[in-house]
Design an enzyme around this catalytic site. Structure first.
Site, short mmCIF file in Angstrom:
data_model
loop_
_atom_site.label_atom_id
_atom_site.label_comp_id
_atom_site.label_asym_id
_atom_site.label_seq_id
_atom_site.Cartn_x
_atom_site.Cartn_y
_atom_site.Cartn_z
N HIS A 54 41.88 42.76 39.09
CA HIS A 54 42.23 44.32 39.18
C HIS A 54 42.26 44.43 40.54
CE1 HIS A 54 38.63 46.19 40.57
NE2 HIS A 54 37.86 45.17 39.96
N CYS A 55 43.31 45.47 40.99
CA CYS A 55 43.12 46.14 42.26
C CYS A 55 42.72 47.66 42.02
CB CYS A 55 44.42 45.73 43.06
SG CYS A 55 45.83 46.45 42.08
N ALA A 56 43.45 48.47 42.80
CA ALA A 56 43.11 49.82 42.69
C ALA A 56 43.79 50.44 41.36
CB ALA A 56 43.61 50.69 43.88
N SER B 294 46.11 48.45 39.59
CA SER B 294 46.76 46.88 39.01
C SER B 294 48.13 47.19 38.77
CB SER B 294 46.09 46.76 37.60
OG SER B 294 44.59 46.11 37.83
N PHE C 2 41.09 49.62 39.01
CA PHE C 2 39.71 50.18 39.13
C PHE C 2 39.84 51.63 38.94
CE2 PHE C 2 36.56 52.25 41.58
CZ PHE C 2 35.45 51.50 40.96
#
Ligand SMILES: [Zn+2]
Length: 130
Positions: A69-71, A73, A107
């Site tokens: 995941h990133c901030a 996704s 996230f």
């Protein structure tokens, strides 16, 4: 062995997150340092991700499912997940890794849904707090 990228929702992830064979890979960049994170997640920033794949594979020995995941996704999470899939398909490394997934909404979506987050500054996160 061909693997493909799949998506997982935060409610699906929370129901399997305690499985010891799952690793959560956070590929946010510097935001990780001032935002919270998912307890127990590994941090491999997207800007240096490719260089650190061997160390990632080392860190997730014994895991069969990696959830990226990133901030949000939308870009970094899926891009890093695909970079890893390409790497795995070109080498014999990481043969234990069966599933590569992306956390839907990243996230920010996780936190906005009221899922537990961790605010420790341990590297790596030991993942006990909520
Ligand atoms: Zn933590």
């Amino acid at each position: 062995m061909a693997r493909s990228l799949s998506y997982i929702s935060s409610s699906q992830l929370i129901s399997i997150a305690r499985n010891p064979r799952i690793a959560i890979i956070d590929v946010r960049d510097e935001e990780r340092n001032y935002d919270a994170h998912i307890a127990g997640s590994h941090h491999y920033a997207s800007d240096t991700f490719s260089d650190r794949i061997p160390s990632l594979i080392d860190a997730v020995k014994g895991k069969d499912t990696l959830v990226f995941h990133c901030a949000l996704s939308q870009i970094r999470g899926p891009t890093c997940a695909r970079t890893l899939l390409n790497y795995l398909s070109e080498t014999k490394e990481g043969s234990e890794i069966k599933n590569v997934m992306v956390l839907e909404r990243g996230f920010n979506g996780w936190e906005a849904s009221g899922r537990p987050v961790c605010r420790c500054s341990d590297i790596p996160c030991k993942g006990e707090s909520s």
